[in-house]
Design a protein around this motif. Structure first.
Motif, PDB file in Angstrom:
ATOM      1  N   LEU A 286     -63.054  11.852 -85.707  1.00 23.60           N
ATOM      2  CA  LEU A 286     -62.406  10.679 -85.126  1.00 23.60           C
ATOM      3  C   LEU A 286     -61.401  11.095 -84.055  1.00 23.60           C
ATOM      4  CD1 LEU A 286     -62.377   7.559 -85.650  1.00 23.60           C
ATOM      5  CD2 LEU A 286     -60.342   7.957 -87.049  1.00 23.60           C
ATOM      6  N   ALA A 287     -61.471  10.444 -82.890  1.00 21.03           N
ATOM      7  CA  ALA A 287     -60.509  10.737 -81.818  1.00 21.03           C
ATOM      8  C   ALA A 287     -59.105  10.356 -82.241  1.00 21.03           C
ATOM      9  CB  ALA A 287     -60.900  10.004 -80.544  1.00 21.03           C
ATOM     10  N   SER A 288     -58.968   9.181 -82.827  1.00 20.94           N
ATOM     11  CA  SER A 288     -57.684   8.729 -83.365  1.00 20.94           C
ATOM     12  C   SER A 288     -57.931   7.460 -84.154  1.00 20.94           C
ATOM     13  CB  SER A 288     -56.678   8.447 -82.241  1.00 20.94           C
ATOM     14  OG  SER A 288     -55.406   8.136 -82.775  1.00 20.94           O
ATOM     15  N   ALA A 289     -57.023   7.162 -85.065  1.00 25.96           N
ATOM     16  CA  ALA A 289     -57.093   5.877 -85.756  1.00 25.96           C
ATOM     17  C   ALA A 289     -56.824   4.773 -84.745  1.00 25.96           C
ATOM     18  CB  ALA A 289     -56.070   5.829 -86.886  1.00 25.96           C
ATOM     19  N   GLU A 290     -57.461   3.649 -84.924  1.00 23.89           N
ATOM     20  CA  GLU A 290     -57.367   2.564 -83.942  1.00 23.89           C
ATOM     21  C   GLU A 290     -55.941   2.077 -83.752  1.00 23.89           C
ATOM     22  OE1 GLU A 290     -58.039   1.046 -81.042  1.00 23.89           O
ATOM     23  OE2 GLU A 290     -60.015   1.446 -81.876  1.00 23.89           O
ATOM     24  N   ILE A 291     -55.620   1.722 -82.499  1.00 20.51           N
ATOM     25  CA  ILE A 291     -54.305   1.145 -82.203  1.00 20.51           C
ATOM     26  C   ILE A 291     -54.408  -0.151 -81.417  1.00 20.51           C
ATOM     27  CG2 ILE A 291     -53.098   3.357 -82.200  1.00 20.51           C
ATOM     28  CD1 ILE A 291     -53.236   3.037 -79.032  1.00 20.51           C
ATOM     29  N   ASP A 292     -55.595  -0.473 -80.922  1.00 24.13           N
ATOM     30  CA  ASP A 292     -55.713  -1.605 -80.008  1.00 24.13           C
ATOM     31  C   ASP A 292     -56.963  -2.412 -80.326  1.00 24.13           C
ATOM     32  OD1 ASP A 292     -55.220  -3.326 -77.933  1.00 24.13           O
ATOM     33  OD2 ASP A 292     -55.789  -1.950 -76.344  1.00 24.13           O
ATOM     34  N   GLU A 293     -56.948  -3.061 -81.479  1.00 24.72           N
ATOM     35  CA  GLU A 293     -58.097  -3.822 -81.934  1.00 24.72           C
ATOM     36  C   GLU A 293     -58.502  -4.918 -80.959  1.00 24.72           C
ATOM     37  OE1 GLU A 293     -55.488  -3.017 -83.759  1.00 24.72           O
ATOM     38  OE2 GLU A 293     -56.046  -2.464 -85.808  1.00 24.72           O
ATOM     39  N   GLY A 294     -57.514  -5.454 -80.254  1.00 21.69           N
ATOM     40  CA  GLY A 294     -57.770  -6.562 -79.340  1.00 21.69           C
ATOM     41  C   GLY A 294     -58.239  -6.144 -77.965  1.00 21.69           C
ATOM     42  N   PHE A 295     -58.423  -4.826 -77.732  1.00 22.11           N
ATOM     43  CA  PHE A 295     -58.911  -4.335 -76.445  1.00 22.11           C
ATOM     44  C   PHE A 295     -58.004  -4.816 -75.316  1.00 22.11           C
ATOM     45  CE2 PHE A 295     -62.075  -3.841 -73.006  1.00 22.11           C
ATOM     46  CZ  PHE A 295     -62.646  -2.644 -73.346  1.00 22.11           C
ATOM     47  N   SER A 296     -56.694  -4.834 -75.608  1.00 22.53           N
ATOM     48  CA  SER A 296     -55.760  -5.420 -74.651  1.00 22.53           C
ATOM     49  C   SER A 296     -55.182  -4.416 -73.664  1.00 22.53           C
ATOM     50  CB  SER A 296     -54.608  -6.099 -75.404  1.00 22.53           C
ATOM     51  OG  SER A 296     -53.912  -5.161 -76.208  1.00 22.53           O
ATOM     52  N   LYS A 297     -55.098  -3.142 -74.039  1.00 27.48           N
ATOM     53  CA  LYS A 297     -54.501  -2.143 -73.154  1.00 27.48           C
ATOM     54  C   LYS A 297     -55.394  -0.935 -72.919  1.00 27.48           C
ATOM     55  CE  LYS A 297     -49.585  -3.060 -73.962  1.00 27.48           C
ATOM     56  NZ  LYS A 297     -48.274  -2.431 -74.275  1.00 27.48           N
ATOM     57  N   CYS A 298     -56.419  -0.774 -73.727  1.00 23.70           N
ATOM     58  CA  CYS A 298     -57.269   0.405 -73.577  1.00 23.70           C
ATOM     59  C   CYS A 298     -58.643   0.101 -74.131  1.00 23.70           C
ATOM     60  CB  CYS A 298     -56.652   1.604 -74.304  1.00 23.70           C
ATOM     61  SG  CYS A 298     -56.717   1.486 -76.099  1.00 23.70           S
ATOM     62  N   GLY A 299     -59.526   1.098 -74.049  1.00 24.25           N
ATOM     63  CA  GLY A 299     -60.893   0.933 -74.515  1.00 24.25           C
ATOM     64  C   GLY A 299     -61.090   1.226 -75.979  1.00 24.25           C
ATOM     65  N   ARG A 300     -59.996   1.306 -76.722  1.00 25.21           N
ATOM     66  CA  ARG A 300     -60.009   1.592 -78.157  1.00 25.21           C
ATOM     67  C   ARG A 300     -60.280   3.071 -78.417  1.00 25.21           C
ATOM     68  NH1 ARG A 300     -62.794  -3.037 -81.676  1.00 25.21           N
ATOM     69  NH2 ARG A 300     -61.539  -1.926 -83.194  1.00 25.21           N
ATOM     70  N   TYR A 301     -59.867   3.534 -79.593  1.00 30.12           N
ATOM     71  CA  TYR A 301     -59.870   4.969 -79.883  1.00 30.12           C
ATOM     72  C   TYR A 301     -60.620   5.364 -81.157  1.00 30.12           C
ATOM     73  CZ  TYR A 301     -56.578   6.282 -76.214  1.00 30.12           C
ATOM     74  OH  TYR A 301     -55.995   6.534 -75.000  1.00 30.12           O
ATOM     75  N   ALA A 302     -60.972   4.436 -82.000  1.00 23.86           N
ATOM     76  CA  ALA A 302     -61.531   4.803 -83.306  1.00 23.86           C
ATOM     77  C   ALA A 302     -63.028   5.076 -83.228  1.00 23.86           C
ATOM     78  CB  ALA A 302     -61.235   3.716 -84.333  1.00 23.86           C
ATOM     79  N   TYR A 303     -63.368   6.095 -82.455  1.00 29.47           N
ATOM     80  CA  TYR A 303     -64.759   6.510 -82.306  1.00 29.47           C
ATOM     81  C   TYR A 303     -64.811   8.037 -82.246  1.00 29.47           C
ATOM     82  CZ  TYR A 303     -65.011   1.686 -80.551  1.00 29.47           C
ATOM     83  OH  TYR A 303     -64.896   0.334 -80.406  1.00 29.47           O
TER      84      TYR A 303
END
Length: 644
Positions: A286-303
């Motif tokens: 995992l790259a990182s635990a998710e921080i932006d579920e709403g896709f409001s500031k980035c492309g999300r990280y939990a992948y």
């Protein structure tokens, strides 16, 4: 409820990943994989005075003073809370069992005041958020548990003492604050619920313990059985077992003793992060635990990105954690597409994650990573097992060529922002093909294949020199044939129109992008297109440091005019430059960058993605697994060079 953009702490068992904030509140809970789904919308706990209505004090409220730390050498989090006005002190221990998907919250409540207090404990939770439609909740009388569920996800909240009151929906959060829960309904299609328990009277100086269990399972029967087992378990014994597990895990890895406590502790914390970010069931990283579920500031990280993961596996290897790397490359075999490539990113279960374009460097980097793992493992059977994957991958890279430039065709850069023929992507493709050649030689495959791949690798190297080195700038440039304006026509006068897919669609692109980007380092570190001491590389690094050093915070930014989250220096980019200086023998400069990265850790010893360019404080994604990987790789090199 708007979630924070930070996970201040993480705990888990490589199946369940729990994210907490600095107040000790639960922000996110991932299960049955560490990336998906995320179950928690809101989960808060607190205490109330049984003798008074409207007396609930949530532990996340401002009246509580807090201290937070990990138990040494573990993924067990301790949060100490103190409310002098109420005369209460609470120690909260959060940990996840290794053999069962149970998250335990152990509370020790102490009366530090002068009067007896009759206390209750209250909990409120709203779930399940990744798939919000038809969220449901029930209260199970047989296990005395609140259960949130949807399809095959069941999350129960229970304790080892009897529930006093419960409520499902119907503004349960306000009822919990008022301390009067109305449990009329025991099942319904509501997202939230609340529970309360009687702790009892605490005399001045007296302490009492309260244990909460959050259990996860895929059926109602299983989660109820898990809840029953929790009620009879010895929590203190489970705490000691969990503590012992993490200490043993660290003991199984390569130990480091530099004499610098901050460095040694950060090394151990990095290994503990790696374990939490490695999916036990699939091997995905995992790259990182998710921080932006709403896709409001980035492309999300939990992948899982292959690019990140190849650096992470290198760090795992030098740390002695090779079994996790073996499992990851099994995952790699299963996720390879039938054309030999890998896509942008994946879920931990191996399914394709939301993506927006080919990033050819990921395919090259994964093949490079396979060879690097072999060089640590020295197991020819591993290469034999991987051969079909390597062959398909290299053949894809061989085909993925621009006939006009000789470079790999346009794809997204490693920052996932621009489509073009990028210096870094070209270097990664070269590195992947060269790794394929070495693997083929070790396995004694046909000379025809080896010669063909060698020829293509050399052609790409020459194309890099021809297209991407600029004598007039005395450095490499970032890319050619690049789409700098994805929303319309290019702003540049120097453009070309190129075909962008097999159906013949065409777009205008800028012929050359001269931006200074730290990823230009890829030509030497790690893909060795050119030697680190090559004058062209040295001149490029000098340009990088001159243009991208952040002031006043220090550290290295990604590229000129970066505006993502304010254009801050990144930990991994700074450590990347440190790796270059190690290769060229400039240990003093390498160590200064390394020390900057160490200072960038959070109070809990986690490395962020970025550091605020003004204040030097950790910011944005916390923790970023790639940051921890680069820290370990630089530390390993510094130790090898005798710096520590």
């Amino acid at each position: 409820m708007t979630k924070t953009y930070f996970n201040d702490a993480i705990i888990g068992n490589s199946r369940m990943l729990v994210c907490l904030n600095q107040k000790g509140e639960l922000e996110r809970l991932f299960w049955p994989h560490i990336d998906y789904p995320q179950h928690v919308e809101r989960l808060v706990t607190g205490i109330f005075n049984i003798r008074y209505k409207n007396s609930t004090s949530w532990f996340g409220e401002d009246n509580w003073q807090r201290e937070q730390s990990y138990i040494d050498d573990t993924n067990i989090l301790k949060t100490r809370l103190k409310d002098s006005g109420r005369g209460l002190q609470v120690e909260q221990l959060d940990f996840v069992l290794q053999d069962r998907d149970v998250f335990i919250r152990q509370y020790e409540i102490e009366n530090i005041g002068n009067e007896e207090i009759e206390l209750g404990f209250v909990h409120y939770s709203a779930m399940i958020t990744t798939t919000p439609d038809l969220r449901s909740t029930l209260f199970d009388f047989s296990t005395d548990s609140l259960i949130h569920y949807k399809h095959d996800y069941y999350i129960s909240i229970t304790s080892d003492i009897e529930v006093f009151q419960f409520q499902l929906g119907n503004n349960a959060i306000d009822s919990a604050r008022y301390t009067e829960l109305t449990g009329y309904d025991s099942i319904g299609m509501m997202r939230d619920g609340a529970l309360s328990w009687k702790i009892g009277a605490l005399k001045p100086g007296e302490k009492k313990r309260f244990n909460m269990f959050i259990c996860a399972s895929s059926t109602l029967k299983e989660v109820k059985e898990l809840s029953r087992k929790c009620k009879t378990m010895n929590v203190s014994e489970q705490y000691e077992n969990t503590k012992k597990y993490w200490i043993n895990f660290l003991n199984s890895a390569k130990s480091v003793n530099t004499g610098n406590t901050a460095v040694d502790n950060l090394y151990k914390r990095s290994l503990l992060v790696f374990k939490l970010m490695s999916d036990e069931q699939t091997g995905g990283l995992l790259a990182s635990a998710e921080i932006d579920e709403g896709f409001s500031k980035c492309g999300r990280y939990a992948y899982c990105w292959g690019r990140d993961a190849a650096f992470i596996t290198s760090a795992l290897d030098v740390s002695g954690l090779t079994e996790a790397v073996d499992k990851f490359y099994d995952w790699v075999v299963n996720t390879q597409d039938d054309d030999g490539s890998w896509h942008q990113r994946y879920y931990m279960d191996g399914n394709l994650a939301p993506s927006w374009g080919m990033q050819v460097d990921e395919t090259g980097t994964l093949i490079w990573g396979i060879l690097k793992h072999y060089e640590i493992k020295s197991d020819k059977n591993f290469l034999t097992k991987m051969w079909n994957t390597v062959e398909k991958g290299v053949e894809f890279l061989v085909r993925f060529r621009d006939s006009e430039t000789g470079l790999p065709k346009p794809s997204y850069d490693l920052w996932e922002e621009r489509v073009g023929e990028h210096t870094y992507s070209c270097a990664a493709v070269y590195g992947g093909i060269r790794a394929g050649v070495k693997i083929a030689e070790i396995l004694n495959v046909s000379q025809e294949t080896i010669q063909k791949w060698n020829r293509v690798g050399e052609d790409i190297k020459k194309a890099i020199e021809t297209n991407l080195w600029k004598n007039e700038a005395n450095r490499f440039i970032r890319s050619v044939r690049t789409k700098l304006n994805p929303w319309g026509s290019e702003h540049s006068n120097r453009i070309a129109v190129i075909e962008v897919n097999p159906k013949g669609y065409r777009r205008d692109v800028t012929l050359e992008d001269w931006s200074i980007d730290v990823s230009l380092l890829g030509v030497a570190i790690p893909f060795e297109v050119f030697e680190a001491k090559d004058k062209r590389v040295a001149n490029t690094v000098e340009a990088i440091e001159n243009a991208l050093t952040a002031n006043p915070a220090g550290g290295i930014k990604r590229y000129e005019n970066d505006n993502y989250i304010g254009g801050n220096p990144w930990v991994l980019t700074t450590l990347w430059v440190a790796l270059y200086h190690i290769e060229t023998g400039n240990m003093e400069k390498a160590k200064s960058y390394f020390e900057w990265a160490v200072k960038s850790r959070t109070k809990l010893g986690l490395l962020p993605e970025q550091v605020n360019r003004e204040t030097g404080e950790p910011c944005w994604v916390i923790p970023l697994t790639w940051s921890h990987a680069m820290f370990v790789l630089v530390l390993d090199k510094l130790i090898g060079a005798g710096v520590f």
